[in-house]
Motif scaffolding. Structure first.
Motif, mmCIF file in Angstrom:
data_model
loop_
_atom_site.group_PDB
_atom_site.id
_atom_site.type_symbol
_atom_site.label_atom_id
_atom_site.label_comp_id
_atom_site.label_asym_id
_atom_site.label_seq_id
_atom_site.Cartn_x
_atom_site.Cartn_y
_atom_site.Cartn_z
ATOM 1 N N PHE A 124 0.758 -1.217 -0.067
ATOM 2 C CA PHE A 124 -0.092 -0.170 0.009
ATOM 3 C C PHE A 124 0.780 1.344 0.168
ATOM 4 C CE2 PHE A 124 -2.378 3.079 2.485
ATOM 5 C CZ PHE A 124 -3.127 3.570 1.564
ATOM 6 N N ALA A 125 0.904 1.904 -1.173
ATOM 7 C CA ALA A 125 1.932 3.071 -1.155
ATOM 8 C C ALA A 125 1.072 4.312 -2.026
ATOM 9 C CB ALA A 125 3.169 2.732 -1.994
ATOM 10 N N PRO A 126 0.147 4.808 -1.220
ATOM 11 C CA PRO A 126 -0.690 5.984 -1.726
ATOM 12 C C PRO A 126 0.317 7.411 -2.068
ATOM 13 C CG PRO A 126 -0.695 5.858 0.523
ATOM 14 C CD PRO A 126 -0.006 4.757 0.316
ATOM 15 N N ASP A 127 0.089 7.818 -3.245
ATOM 16 C CA ASP A 127 0.914 9.124 -3.496
ATOM 17 C C ASP A 127 0.486 10.212 -2.523
ATOM 18 O OD1 ASP A 127 -1.299 10.022 -4.946
ATOM 19 O OD2 ASP A 127 -0.626 9.612 -6.742
ATOM 20 N N GLU A 128 0.878 11.269 -2.633
ATOM 21 C CA GLU A 128 0.623 12.522 -2.054
ATOM 22 C C GLU A 128 -0.837 12.925 -2.034
ATOM 23 O OE1 GLU A 128 2.248 17.073 -0.979
ATOM 24 O OE2 GLU A 128 3.233 15.706 -2.038
ATOM 25 N N LYS A 129 -1.296 13.042 -3.470
ATOM 26 C CA LYS A 129 -2.705 13.202 -3.716
ATOM 27 C C LYS A 129 -3.656 12.341 -3.204
ATOM 28 C CE LYS A 129 -4.999 15.645 -7.695
ATOM 29 N NZ LYS A 129 -4.407 17.092 -7.372
ATOM 30 N N GLU A 130 -3.496 11.231 -3.065
ATOM 31 C CA GLU A 130 -4.310 10.245 -2.596
ATOM 32 C C GLU A 130 -4.532 10.345 -1.004
ATOM 33 O OE1 GLU A 130 -4.198 5.873 -4.424
ATOM 34 O OE2 GLU A 130 -2.192 6.661 -4.394
ATOM 35 N N LEU A 131 -3.448 10.842 -0.344
ATOM 36 C CA LEU A 131 -3.321 10.930 1.020
ATOM 37 C C LEU A 131 -3.980 12.317 1.440
ATOM 38 C CD1 LEU A 131 -2.749 8.617 3.173
ATOM 39 C CD2 LEU A 131 -0.319 9.738 3.284
ATOM 40 N N TYR A 132 -3.616 13.399 0.467
ATOM 41 C CA TYR A 132 -3.912 14.566 1.057
ATOM 42 C C TYR A 132 -4.467 15.150 -0.282
ATOM 43 C CZ TYR A 132 -0.445 14.461 4.615
ATOM 44 O OH TYR A 132 0.446 13.868 5.616
ATOM 45 N N PRO A 133 -5.855 14.841 -0.641
ATOM 46 C CA PRO A 133 -6.585 15.321 -1.936
ATOM 47 C C PRO A 133 -6.884 16.684 -1.629
ATOM 48 C CG PRO A 133 -8.128 14.142 -0.359
ATOM 49 C CD PRO A 133 -6.872 13.683 0.294
ATOM 50 N N GLY A 134 -6.976 17.519 -0.327
ATOM 51 C CA GLY A 134 -7.035 18.868 -0.167
ATOM 52 C C GLY A 134 -6.251 19.406 0.683
ATOM 53 N N PRO A 135 -6.010 20.400 1.150
ATOM 54 C CA PRO A 135 -5.398 21.115 2.303
ATOM 55 C C PRO A 135 -5.753 20.015 3.674
ATOM 56 C CG PRO A 135 -6.184 22.745 0.908
ATOM 57 C CD PRO A 135 -6.950 21.630 0.449
ATOM 58 N N GLN A 136 -4.706 19.915 4.036
ATOM 59 C CA GLN A 136 -4.870 19.287 5.604
ATOM 60 C C GLN A 136 -5.100 20.404 6.627
ATOM 61 O OE1 GLN A 136 -5.042 15.784 5.805
ATOM 62 N NE2 GLN A 136 -5.495 15.919 8.143
ATOM 63 N N GLU A 137 -6.411 20.524 6.883
ATOM 64 C CA GLU A 137 -6.555 21.701 7.916
ATOM 65 C C GLU A 137 -6.623 21.081 9.494
ATOM 66 O OE1 GLU A 137 -10.075 23.472 6.462
ATOM 67 O OE2 GLU A 137 -8.830 24.777 4.925
ATOM 68 N N ILE A 138 -6.968 19.620 9.480
ATOM 69 C CA ILE A 138 -7.126 19.063 10.803
ATOM 70 C C ILE A 138 -5.651 18.410 11.093
ATOM 71 C CG2 ILE A 138 -8.344 17.565 12.053
ATOM 72 C CD1 ILE A 138 -10.773 17.983 10.668
ATOM 73 N N VAL A 139 -5.002 18.720 12.160
ATOM 74 C CA VAL A 139 -3.782 17.865 12.374
ATOM 75 C C VAL A 139 -3.817 17.573 13.835
ATOM 76 C CG1 VAL A 139 -2.364 19.240 10.564
ATOM 77 C CG2 VAL A 139 -2.782 20.137 12.864
ATOM 78 N N LEU A 140 -3.046 16.676 14.171
ATOM 79 C CA LEU A 140 -2.817 16.083 15.495
ATOM 80 C C LEU A 140 -1.681 16.890 16.209
ATOM 81 C CD1 LEU A 140 -3.559 12.380 15.184
ATOM 82 C CD2 LEU A 140 -5.117 13.940 16.067
ATOM 83 N N GLU A 141 -1.805 17.213 17.496
ATOM 84 C CA GLU A 141 -0.684 17.701 18.223
ATOM 85 C C GLU A 141 0.059 16.599 18.885
ATOM 86 O OE1 GLU A 141 1.589 20.822 19.062
ATOM 87 O OE2 GLU A 141 -0.357 20.974 18.209
ATOM 88 N N PRO A 142 1.450 16.754 18.678
ATOM 89 C CA PRO A 142 2.110 15.439 19.142
ATOM 90 C C PRO A 142 2.458 15.716 20.592
ATOM 91 C CG PRO A 142 3.814 17.047 18.002
ATOM 92 C CD PRO A 142 2.235 17.427 17.823
ATOM 93 N N PRO A 143 2.873 14.802 21.358
ATOM 94 C CA PRO A 143 3.247 14.792 22.729
ATOM 95 C C PRO A 143 4.448 15.814 22.952
ATOM 96 C CG PRO A 143 4.159 12.747 22.006
ATOM 97 C CD PRO A 143 3.453 13.349 20.855
ATOM 98 N N LYS A 144 4.370 16.307 24.376
ATOM 99 C CA LYS A 144 5.394 17.328 24.400
ATOM 100 C C LYS A 144 6.726 16.885 24.326
ATOM 101 C CE LYS A 144 2.476 19.801 28.070
ATOM 102 N NZ LYS A 144 1.880 19.820 29.425
ATOM 103 N N ALA A 145 6.993 15.567 24.355
ATOM 104 C CA ALA A 145 8.533 15.108 24.208
ATOM 105 C C ALA A 145 8.853 15.389 22.650
ATOM 106 C CB ALA A 145 8.471 13.566 24.691
ATOM 107 N N ALA A 146 7.918 15.713 21.876
ATOM 108 C CA ALA A 146 8.429 15.979 20.352
ATOM 109 C C ALA A 146 9.000 17.193 20.401
ATOM 110 C CB ALA A 146 7.015 15.722 19.592
ATOM 111 N N ALA A 147 8.860 18.097 21.456
ATOM 112 C CA ALA A 147 9.110 19.645 21.264
ATOM 113 C C ALA A 147 10.853 19.746 21.488
ATOM 114 C CB ALA A 147 8.397 20.600 22.289
ATOM 115 N N GLN A 148 11.307 18.462 21.916
ATOM 116 C CA GLN A 148 12.757 18.730 22.205
ATOM 117 C C GLN A 148 13.642 17.904 21.091
ATOM 118 O OE1 GLN A 148 13.894 16.139 25.644
ATOM 119 N NE2 GLN A 148 12.109 15.015 25.397
ATOM 120 N N LEU A 149 14.970 17.743 21.155
ATOM 121 C CA LEU A 149 15.878 16.998 20.523
ATOM 122 C C LEU A 149 15.575 17.543 18.987
ATOM 123 C CD1 LEU A 149 15.506 13.563 22.120
ATOM 124 C CD2 LEU A 149 17.320 15.213 22.478
#
Length: 190
Positions: free
Chosen positions: A16-41
């Motif tokens: 399963f290898a979708p291209d960008e257009k398949e995965l993002y058919p329009g602007p990605q306005e809804i996003v997830l916020e990563p955990p606090k540990a992602a703000a370092q390193l």
């Protein structure tokens, strides 16, 4: 193409290898916020990177609905973030962290390393040597973590590297280790 060839040689029948257009058919306005540990390193040097990672991985998990997902330990912070995504979003997915396959000189067998020239390739294993040196010194009882990381940074810098970070962290929380922490991971990006 290279990955698909390797998968076929290993007996894989479906990719399963979708291209960008398949995965993002329009602007990605809804996003997830990563955990606090992602703000370092890596997060210090690549703002927004882990937000993109958790969003696209969540999309892939929703589409594929796997029982198990395998991620390499080479990028330990990413593996940590993905495990938190699964835990906090209640995905019924087992996340398996696998050991990084390495060439005899210790360089990770990564497709990105194919972009290195001959001299860069010969030098590239220096990071792994420095990380292993810190690991061995900590295992032998050294607790001067800052000095160990500064020494590795100095070695890499002297060899012409641009170092983002070399750091020791608690493996289970990705936090700066306290005096009693023994389950540690040494991380670096350069």
């Amino acid at each position: 193409k290279d990955d698909c060839g390797k998968l076929a040689a290993a007996g894989c029948h479906v990719v399963f290898a979708p291209d960008e257009k398949e995965l993002y058919p329009g602007p990605q306005e809804i996003v997830l916020e990563p955990p606090k540990a992602a703000a370092q390193l890596c997060g210090d040097f690549r703002p927004g990177h882990f937000q993109g990672v958790v969003t696209v991985v969540a999309k892939l998990f929703n589409i594929v609905a796997p029982h198990t997902a395998v991620f390499g330990r080479k990028d330990y912070q990413q593996l940590f973030v993905i495990r938190e995504l699964v835990r906090q979003m209640n995905y019924p997915i087992a996340i398996v962290g696998v050991q990084t396959k390495r060439d005899p000189d210790g360089l990770a067998m990564s497709s990105r390393n194919g972009y290195l020239g001959r001299e860069e390739r010969a030098e590239a294993a220096r990071l792994n040597r420095n990380l292993n040196r810190i690991k061995d010194l900590v295992a032998s009882g050294r607790r001067d973590f800052d000095a160990l990381c500064e020494g590795a940074t100095a070695d890499l810098t002297a060899a012409g590297w641009r170092v983002d970070y070399v750091a020791l962290r608690n493996r289970s929380r990705l936090a700066v280790p306290g005096p009693g922490d023994r389950d540690l991971v040494v991380l670096g990006a350069a």
